[in-house]
Scaffold this motif. Structure first.
Motif, mmCIF file in Angstrom:
data_model
loop_
_atom_site.group_PDB
_atom_site.id
_atom_site.type_symbol
_atom_site.label_atom_id
_atom_site.label_comp_id
_atom_site.label_asym_id
_atom_site.label_seq_id
_atom_site.Cartn_x
_atom_site.Cartn_y
_atom_site.Cartn_z
ATOM 1 N N ALA A 128 0.995 -1.114 -0.073
ATOM 2 C CA ALA A 128 0.053 0.010 -0.051
ATOM 3 C C ALA A 128 0.763 1.342 0.040
ATOM 4 O O ALA A 128 1.893 1.165 0.434
ATOM 5 N N LYS A 130 -2.620 -0.400 -2.394
ATOM 6 C CA LYS A 130 -3.896 0.401 -1.635
ATOM 7 C C LYS A 130 -3.777 1.776 -1.891
ATOM 8 O O LYS A 130 -2.686 2.319 -1.760
ATOM 9 N N HIS A 182 -8.255 1.757 0.551
ATOM 10 C CA HIS A 182 -7.811 1.255 1.915
ATOM 11 C C HIS A 182 -8.794 1.416 2.873
ATOM 12 O O HIS A 182 -8.890 0.481 3.729
#
Length: 328
Positions: free
Chosen positions: A57, A85, A127
């Motif tokens: 992420a 993400k 996210h």
């Protein structure tokens, strides 16, 4: 090398049914970011063992984890389903909270593509749900990125049933990622039934209870000051002792069948359905070998019943600020 891990489908996306979470290599845990070469070796070993789902992420670091994964996958990109993400970092100047506005997404995806050194992201997750942007606008922007070939599949993380349905009505959602383990059973009642109705895959993160279910955590003194578990309710006071007792019961099953506690926790998750692909995180080669070997562990009906009957873990999964960002 013959794959040691079976494959499943997250909707129409083929993945190994055990993936690898990369967050702890750079962020959040004791020792994160101290040995990138070890982390690269761990990613390479995971690929050798047949793991295809790698998860990162932009907020991990921030940014450094994507850069690490990008380096590790150089010349190996086509071997993996690469997931990252967006949304925890605002690229439009919002002072606080998640930002999944179309303008922020546009900036986020370009940054992730550059750091990951790739021309496409296989699975791009929101996210956390952004209460300031209608999910229809967010998924509309993601659908444009699919059409442009910058992302292949859309995912959500810690989204509730209503958000999942609204998102899926705009563009098919391939996977939802939420915390799920023997310690965190919340998705079973509300989220999993919706995912199965809509044919959406499920990717559990923290499937080992942030290390608790491996049986190796006996004291919070094992954590350094950078470790987010230091102020996590599950690792505090009486909650810690209660959860330690639960982890010991998992270890007892492991001793009976000749496996490790972590393998038992993962085998229990895999037994919950062929649409589930957990992503245990580690930066160590030995751990990724242990985790992928869980695919070969078979639990009897009696063991599954014993594990499923364990009482809930004590304490919230996140601190107060973290809990406010989750739809359950």
């Amino acid at each position: 090398m013959e794959d040691l891990v079976k494959h499943i489908r997250l909707r129409d996306l083929d993945v190994s049914r055990i993936g690898l979470g990369a967050m702890g290599m750079s962020h959040g845990y004791t020792g994160a970011g101290t040995d990138d070469e070890q982390s690269v070796r761990t990613i390479h070993r995971a690929l050798e063992l047949g793991v295809t789902l790698i998860d990162t992420a932009e907020v991990y670091g921030p940014y450094t984890n994507e850069e690490l994964v990008g380096r590790a996958l150089k010349d190996r990109r086509d071997q993996v389903v690469l997931a990252t993400k967006f949304g925890m970092i605002s690229h439009t100047g919002r002072p606080e909270g998640p930002d999944s506005s179309p303008a922020s997404i546009r900036t986020a995806v370009e940054g992730s593509l550059k750091r990951l050194d790739t021309d496409r992201i296989d699975l791009y997750y929101q996210h956390r749900v952004d209460p300031g942007t209608p999910i229809e606008e967010t998924v509309g922007a993601l659908a444009e990125l699919v059409a442009e070939g910058k992302i292949r599949h859309i995912g959500l993380s810690e989204a509730g049933p209503g958000t999942i349905r609204r998102a899926h009505a705009v563009h098919p959602v391939t996977a939802v990622q939420s915390e799920y383990s023997l310690f965190t059973r919340d998705p079973e009642a509300r989220v999993l039934p919706v995912l199965r109705e809509l044919n959406i895959g499920f990717v559990p993160f923290s499937p080992l209870g942030r290390g608790f279910l491996t049986g190796t955590i006996r004291s919070t003194e094992q954590f350094d000051s950078s470790d987010f578990r230091a102020d996590n309710p599950r690792f505090s006071g009486e909650n810690f002792q209660h959860n330690l007792h639960l982890a010991d019961q998992v270890a007892a099953v492991a001793a009976e069948i000749g496996a490790t506690p972590g393998q038992v926790a993962l085998a229990w998750l895999l037994a919950q359905g062929n649409d589930i692909a957990p992503i245990p995180g580690t930066r160590r080669v030995a751990r990724v070998e242990e985790n992928t070997a869980a695919d070969a562990v078979t639990l009897t009906d009696e063991h599954l019943a014993r594990l499923s009957a364990l009482p809930p873990a004590a304490g919230d999964t996140h601190n107060e600020a973290g809990m406010r960002m989750m739809e359950r």
